[in-house]
Design a protein around this motif. Sequence first.
Motif, PDB file in Angstrom:
ATOM      1  N   LYS A   1       0.835  -1.205   0.000  1.00  0.00           N
ATOM      2  CA  LYS A   1       0.000   0.000   0.000  1.00  0.00           C
ATOM      3  C   LYS A   1       0.870   1.255   0.000  1.00  0.00           C
ATOM      4  CE  LYS A   1      -3.862  -2.118   2.449  1.00  0.00           C
ATOM      5  NZ  LYS A   1      -4.671  -2.089   3.674  1.00  0.00           N
ATOM      6  N   LEU A   2       1.919   1.251   0.814  1.00  0.00           N
ATOM      7  CA  LEU A   2       2.812   2.398   0.869  1.00  0.00           C
ATOM      8  C   LEU A   2       3.529   2.590  -0.465  1.00  0.00           C
ATOM      9  CD1 LEU A   2       4.144   4.721   2.349  1.00  0.00           C
ATOM     10  CD2 LEU A   2       5.766   3.069   3.321  1.00  0.00           C
ATOM     11  N   ALA A   3       3.996   1.510  -1.060  1.00  0.00           N
ATOM     12  CA  ALA A   3       4.676   1.604  -2.352  1.00  0.00           C
ATOM     13  C   ALA A   3       3.755   2.195  -3.419  1.00  0.00           C
ATOM     14  CB  ALA A   3       5.182   0.224  -2.796  1.00  0.00           C
ATOM     15  N   VAL A   4       2.519   1.751  -3.455  1.00  0.00           N
ATOM     16  CA  VAL A   4       1.551   2.280  -4.420  1.00  0.00           C
ATOM     17  C   VAL A   4       1.332   3.770  -4.176  1.00  0.00           C
ATOM     18  CG1 VAL A   4      -0.873   2.187  -5.164  1.00  0.00           C
ATOM     19  CG2 VAL A   4       0.422   0.068  -4.861  1.00  0.00           C
ATOM     20  N   ASP A   5       1.192   4.158  -2.917  1.00  0.00           N
ATOM     21  CA  ASP A   5       1.010   5.579  -2.594  1.00  0.00           C
ATOM     22  C   ASP A   5       2.224   6.407  -3.012  1.00  0.00           C
ATOM     23  OD1 ASP A   5      -1.519   5.211  -1.577  1.00  0.00           O
ATOM     24  OD2 ASP A   5      -0.881   5.198   0.521  1.00  0.00           O
TER      25      ASP A   5
ATOM     26  N   LEU B   1       2.355   9.370  -5.757  1.00  0.00           N
ATOM     27  CA  LEU B   1       2.841  10.691  -5.381  1.00  0.00           C
ATOM     28  C   LEU B   1       3.936  11.169  -6.341  1.00  0.00           C
ATOM     29  CD1 LEU B   1       2.858  13.004  -3.260  1.00  0.00           C
ATOM     30  CD2 LEU B   1       4.596  11.695  -2.052  1.00  0.00           C
ATOM     31  N   LEU B   2       4.878  10.303  -6.621  1.00  0.00           N
ATOM     32  CA  LEU B   2       5.978  10.660  -7.523  1.00  0.00           C
ATOM     33  C   LEU B   2       5.475  10.933  -8.937  1.00  0.00           C
ATOM     34  CD1 LEU B   2       8.583   8.049  -6.272  1.00  0.00           C
ATOM     35  CD2 LEU B   2       8.648  10.527  -5.893  1.00  0.00           C
ATOM     36  N   GLU B   3       4.606  10.072  -9.433  1.00  0.00           N
ATOM     37  CA  GLU B   3       4.106  10.244 -10.799  1.00  0.00           C
ATOM     38  C   GLU B   3       3.183  11.451 -10.923  1.00  0.00           C
ATOM     39  OE1 GLU B   3       2.438   6.483 -12.003  1.00  0.00           O
ATOM     40  OE2 GLU B   3       4.429   5.629 -12.338  1.00  0.00           O
TER      41      GLU B   3
ATOM     42  N   ASP C   1      11.196  13.306 -11.714  1.00  0.00           N
ATOM     43  CA  ASP C   1      12.107  12.555 -12.580  1.00  0.00           C
ATOM     44  C   ASP C   1      12.498  11.259 -11.868  1.00  0.00           C
ATOM     45  OD1 ASP C   1      15.176  11.916 -13.150  1.00  0.00           O
ATOM     46  OD2 ASP C   1      14.350  12.899 -14.936  1.00  0.00           O
ATOM     47  N   PRO C   2      12.405  10.127 -12.558  1.00  0.00           N
ATOM     48  CA  PRO C   2      12.735   8.845 -11.919  1.00  0.00           C
ATOM     49  C   PRO C   2      14.151   8.788 -11.345  1.00  0.00           C
ATOM     50  CG  PRO C   2      11.592   8.461 -13.986  1.00  0.00           C
ATOM     51  CD  PRO C   2      11.887   9.934 -13.916  1.00  0.00           C
ATOM     52  N   ASN C   3      15.105   9.437 -11.980  1.00  0.00           N
ATOM     53  CA  ASN C   3      16.473   9.439 -11.456  1.00  0.00           C
ATOM     54  C   ASN C   3      16.551  10.204 -10.142  1.00  0.00           C
ATOM     55  OD1 ASN C   3      17.871   7.952 -13.535  1.00  0.00           O
ATOM     56  ND2 ASN C   3      17.439   9.689 -14.865  1.00  0.00           N
ATOM     57  N   VAL C   4      15.843  11.317 -10.058  1.00  0.00           N
ATOM     58  CA  VAL C   4      15.804  12.101  -8.822  1.00  0.00           C
ATOM     59  C   VAL C   4      15.113  11.281  -7.731  1.00  0.00           C
ATOM     60  CG1 VAL C   4      14.844  14.176  -7.741  1.00  0.00           C
ATOM     61  CG2 VAL C   4      15.864  14.309 -10.032  1.00  0.00           C
ATOM     62  N   ALA C   5      14.016  10.623  -8.091  1.00  0.00           N
ATOM     63  CA  ALA C   5      13.275   9.813  -7.124  1.00  0.00           C
ATOM     64  C   ALA C   5      14.151   8.696  -6.555  1.00  0.00           C
ATOM     65  CB  ALA C   5      12.021   9.236  -7.777  1.00  0.00           C
ATOM     66  N   LEU C   6      14.892   8.019  -7.424  1.00  0.00           N
ATOM     67  CA  LEU C   6      15.758   6.932  -6.949  1.00  0.00           C
ATOM     68  C   LEU C   6      16.843   7.440  -6.007  1.00  0.00           C
ATOM     69  CD1 LEU C   6      16.209   4.657 -10.081  1.00  0.00           C
ATOM     70  CD2 LEU C   6      15.064   4.102  -7.930  1.00  0.00           C
ATOM     71  N   LYS C   7      17.435   8.579  -6.326  1.00  0.00           N
ATOM     72  CA  LYS C   7      18.451   9.150  -5.438  1.00  0.00           C
ATOM     73  C   LYS C   7      17.841   9.496  -4.087  1.00  0.00           C
ATOM     74  CE  LYS C   7      21.376  10.964  -9.100  1.00  0.00           C
ATOM     75  NZ  LYS C   7      21.870  12.175  -9.792  1.00  0.00           N
ATOM     76  N   ALA C   8      16.659  10.092  -4.107  1.00  0.00           N
ATOM     77  CA  ALA C   8      15.988  10.452  -2.858  1.00  0.00           C
ATOM     78  C   ALA C   8      15.626   9.206  -2.061  1.00  0.00           C
ATOM     79  CB  ALA C   8      14.739  11.284  -3.155  1.00  0.00           C
TER      80      ALA C   8
END
Length: 56
Positions: free
Chosen positions: A19-23, A27-29, A34-41
């Motif tokens: 559930k948290l992963a889906v949320d 939120l990110l999408e 940017d997926p690269n920024v999200a992964l770094k964060a």
Amino acid sequence: MTTNSESPSPLDHAPAEVKLAVDLIYLLESNDIDPNVALKALKMVETDLQKKIEKR
């Protein structure tokens, strides 16, 4: 993320981490992160959470 209370979602019985992963993905999408920024964060978050776990 809220679901329609009239029709159950498959997520209603999913584990908390799913559930948290889906949320988080939503939120990110929805904020066009940017997926690269999200992964770094997320790596920074993982490091922080690991430190908190180790302190227990």
